[in-house]
Write a protein that holds these residues in place. Structure first.
Motif, PDB file in Angstrom:
ATOM      1  N   GLU A   1      11.164  18.218 -15.757  1.00 61.63           N
ATOM      2  CA  GLU A   1      10.750  19.171 -14.731  1.00 61.63           C
ATOM      3  C   GLU A   1      11.556  20.469 -14.762  1.00 61.63           C
ATOM      4  O   GLU A   1      11.096  21.495 -14.250  1.00 61.63           O
ATOM      5  N   GLY A   2      12.769  20.424 -15.318  1.00 65.64           N
ATOM      6  CA  GLY A   2      13.606  21.619 -15.343  1.00 65.64           C
ATOM      7  C   GLY A   2      14.297  21.905 -14.030  1.00 65.64           C
ATOM      8  O   GLY A   2      14.795  23.013 -13.792  1.00 65.64           O
ATOM      9  N   VAL A   3      14.345  20.938 -13.159  1.00 67.76           N
ATOM     10  CA  VAL A   3      15.067  21.057 -11.885  1.00 67.76           C
ATOM     11  C   VAL A   3      15.658  19.688 -11.580  1.00 67.76           C
ATOM     12  O   VAL A   3      15.078  18.654 -11.930  1.00 67.76           O
ATOM     13  N   GLU A   4      16.857  19.668 -10.980  1.00 67.68           N
ATOM     14  CA  GLU A   4      17.524  18.390 -10.769  1.00 67.68           C
ATOM     15  C   GLU A   4      18.121  18.288  -9.378  1.00 67.68           C
ATOM     16  O   GLU A   4      18.337  19.299  -8.698  1.00 67.68           O
ATOM     17  N   LYS A   5      18.356  17.049  -8.952  1.00 66.78           N
ATOM     18  CA  LYS A   5      19.053  16.822  -7.681  1.00 66.78           C
ATOM     19  C   LYS A   5      20.448  17.434  -7.768  1.00 66.78           C
ATOM     20  O   LYS A   5      21.070  17.346  -8.815  1.00 66.78           O
ATOM     21  N   PRO A   6      20.940  18.049  -6.693  1.00 64.96           N
ATOM     22  CA  PRO A   6      20.444  18.050  -5.309  1.00 64.96           C
ATOM     23  C   PRO A   6      19.502  19.200  -4.942  1.00 64.96           C
ATOM     24  O   PRO A   6      19.299  19.450  -3.762  1.00 64.96           O
ATOM     25  N   ASP A   7      18.951  19.888  -5.912  1.00 62.01           N
ATOM     26  CA  ASP A   7      18.017  20.974  -5.620  1.00 62.01           C
ATOM     27  C   ASP A   7      16.809  20.418  -4.860  1.00 62.01           C
ATOM     28  O   ASP A   7      16.099  19.545  -5.376  1.00 62.01           O
ATOM     29  N   PRO A   8      16.543  20.917  -3.655  1.00 59.94           N
ATOM     30  CA  PRO A   8      15.419  20.397  -2.854  1.00 59.94           C
ATOM     31  C   PRO A   8      14.072  20.518  -3.560  1.00 59.94           C
ATOM     32  O   PRO A   8      13.133  19.793  -3.231  1.00 59.94           O
ATOM     33  N   ARG A   9      13.979  21.413  -4.555  1.00 56.83           N
ATOM     34  CA  ARG A   9      12.691  21.610  -5.233  1.00 56.83           C
ATOM     35  C   ARG A   9      12.212  20.343  -5.930  1.00 56.83           C
ATOM     36  O   ARG A   9      11.004  20.112  -6.012  1.00 56.83           O
ATOM     37  N   ILE A  10      13.144  19.514  -6.402  1.00 55.20           N
ATOM     38  CA  ILE A  10      12.702  18.301  -7.094  1.00 55.20           C
ATOM     39  C   ILE A  10      12.063  17.323  -6.114  1.00 55.20           C
ATOM     40  O   ILE A  10      11.155  16.556  -6.467  1.00 55.20           O
ATOM     41  N   TYR A  11      12.499  17.388  -4.854  1.00 54.79           N
ATOM     42  CA  TYR A  11      11.889  16.541  -3.816  1.00 54.79           C
ATOM     43  C   TYR A  11      10.509  17.074  -3.430  1.00 54.79           C
ATOM     44  O   TYR A  11       9.596  16.298  -3.145  1.00 54.79           O
TER      45      TYR A  11
ATOM     46  N   GLY B   1       0.788  -1.220   0.000  1.00 53.83           N
ATOM     47  CA  GLY B   1       0.000   0.000   0.000  1.00 53.83           C
ATOM     48  C   GLY B   1       0.822   1.273   0.000  1.00 53.83           C
ATOM     49  O   GLY B   1       0.273   2.374   0.161  1.00 53.83           O
ATOM     50  N   LEU B   2       2.135   1.139  -0.182  1.00 50.94           N
ATOM     51  CA  LEU B   2       2.998   2.322  -0.243  1.00 50.94           C
ATOM     52  C   LEU B   2       2.964   2.916  -1.648  1.00 50.94           C
ATOM     53  O   LEU B   2       2.901   2.191  -2.638  1.00 50.94           O
ATOM     54  N   LYS B   3       2.994   4.229  -1.715  1.00 48.29           N
ATOM     55  CA  LYS B   3       3.082   4.894  -3.015  1.00 48.29           C
ATOM     56  C   LYS B   3       4.559   5.013  -3.367  1.00 48.29           C
ATOM     57  O   LYS B   3       5.368   5.520  -2.576  1.00 48.29           O
ATOM     58  N   VAL B   4       4.922   4.541  -4.553  1.00 45.50           N
ATOM     59  CA  VAL B   4       6.326   4.480  -4.966  1.00 45.50           C
ATOM     60  C   VAL B   4       6.598   5.503  -6.067  1.00 45.50           C
ATOM     61  O   VAL B   4       5.927   5.512  -7.101  1.00 45.50           O
ATOM     62  N   GLY B   5       7.571   6.360  -5.826  1.00 46.90           N
ATOM     63  CA  GLY B   5       7.958   7.353  -6.821  1.00 46.90           C
ATOM     64  C   GLY B   5       9.438   7.264  -7.147  1.00 46.90           C
ATOM     65  O   GLY B   5      10.235   6.772  -6.347  1.00 46.90           O
ATOM     66  N   ILE B   6       9.789   7.733  -8.339  1.00 49.82           N
ATOM     67  CA  ILE B   6      11.178   7.771  -8.776  1.00 49.82           C
ATOM     68  C   ILE B   6      11.572   9.228  -8.964  1.00 49.82           C
ATOM     69  O   ILE B   6      10.871   9.983  -9.636  1.00 49.82           O
ATOM     70  N   ILE B   7      12.689   9.621  -8.364  1.00 49.36           N
ATOM     71  CA  ILE B   7      13.265  10.945  -8.578  1.00 49.36           C
ATOM     72  C   ILE B   7      14.607  10.723  -9.264  1.00 49.36           C
ATOM     73  O   ILE B   7      15.489  10.057  -8.702  1.00 49.36           O
ATOM     74  N   SER B   8      14.772  11.249 -10.462  1.00 50.25           N
ATOM     75  CA  SER B   8      15.997  10.945 -11.212  1.00 50.25           C
ATOM     76  C   SER B   8      16.454  12.126 -12.060  1.00 50.25           C
ATOM     77  O   SER B   8      15.644  12.812 -12.670  1.00 50.25           O
TER      78      SER B   8
END
Length: 223
Positions: free
Chosen positions: A138-148, A100-107
Motif C-alpha cells: 500500500e505504501g503506507v504503514e502503521k501508525p499512519d491513520p491512512r492505512i486504517y 458474519g463479521l468481516k475480518v481484515g488484517i492490517i500489517s
C-alpha cells in the motif's frame, strides 16, 4: 544458521541481533514500506538490510559468500519456518467470520506475508480472513491513520464506529485506530509493564483472543 550452512563459524547472536535492529530502523527511515515509493524490489531492500546487519556486527563477508548466506535467510523468512501461530488465532478468526463479521488484517509487512507466509501457516484468505492491508503493498504503514482508512474502504466502506481493531501496540494500533473512529482494544499476551499505562488511559486490555471472543459474545463491548 545460514552462515553455518555455508561452512562459516556461527556469528555472535547478540551482535547480529543488535546490528539488525539498527540496520532495519535505518532502512525503514530511508526506504519506508519496504522501498515502495522508491520502487525498490523487495529482495534488494532485504539484501541491503541484512548486509548492513552483518557489517555492523563485525562480519563483512565477500560478495559471493554473503550471497549464499542471504539467499538462505531470504528463503527462510519467506516461508512458515520462523513463525508460530498463537493457538487461539485460527479458532477466533473462523468464529468471527462464522458470526458474519468481516475480518481484515492490517500489517506493516511485505507482500510475502499475504501471498506466502500466512497461507503456509494455515491462515487463509476466505477461511480465516477476508481482506488484507499490507504496508509493502500500500505504501503506507502503521501508525499512519491512512492505512486504517484504506482498511475501512477495503471492507466495503464500513463505518468506523461499526468496526473493532485488535492490536498489541498503543502507538501503532490503538491510537491511530481510535483517531479514525474505530473501536479498539489491546492484547497483552506477555504481561508487559506498559499494559498498566494502557489501562490507565482507558483502553480495554485483554490477555488473549479467547477473552476477546467472550467479550464480543456478551454484547458488552464499549470502547
Amino acid at each position: 544458521m545460514a552462515a553455518k550452512a555455508v561452512g562459516l563459524p556461527c556469528p555472535d547472536y547478540k551482535s547480529v541481533h543488535e546490528g539488525f535492529k539498527f540496520a532495519y530502523t535505518e532502512m525503514a527511515k530511508k526506504y519506508p514500506c519496504f522501498g515502495f515509493a522508491a520502487k525498490m524490489p523487495n529482495i534488494v531492500w532485504w539484501k541491503t538490510c541484512v548486509k548492513d546487519s552483518f557489517v555492523r556486527a563485525g562480519y563483512d563477508y565477500d560478495e559471493e559468500t554473503f550471497e549464499k548466506i542471504f539467499r538462505r535467510i531470504y528463503a527462510s523468512f519467506g516461508s512458515s519456518a520462523p513463525y508460530t501461530v498463537f493457538p487461539d488465532s485460527q479458532p477466533f478468526l473462523r468464529w468471527a467470520r462464522e458470526k458474519g463479521l468481516k475480518v481484515g488484517i492490517i500489517s506493516n509487512a511485505e507482500y510475502r506475508y499475504q501471498d506466502v507466509i500466512l497461507p503456509a501457516l494455515g491462515l487463509n484468505q476466505g477461511s480465516e480472513w477476508d481482506f488484507g492491508v499490507f504496508s509493502g503493498l500500500e505504501g503506507v504503514e502503521k501508525p499512519d491513520p491512512r492505512i486504517y482508512k484504506i482498511a475501512l474502504e477495503r471492507a466495503g466502506n464500513i463505518a468506523p464506529e461499526e468496526t473493532l481493531h485488535i492490536g498489541d501496540s498503543m502507538r501503532k494500533d490503538y491510537v491511530p485506530a481510535k483517531s479514525v473512529g474505530m473501536k479498539a482494544l489491546l492484547l497483552d499476551r506477555f504481561k508487559t509493564p506498559d499494559a498498566v499505562e494502557w489501562r490507565k488511559s482507558g483502553a480495554i486490555v485483554l490477555p488473549d483472543l479467547v477473552a476477546v471472543q467472550e467479550l464480543l459474545s456478551s454484547g458488552k463491548l464499549t470502547c
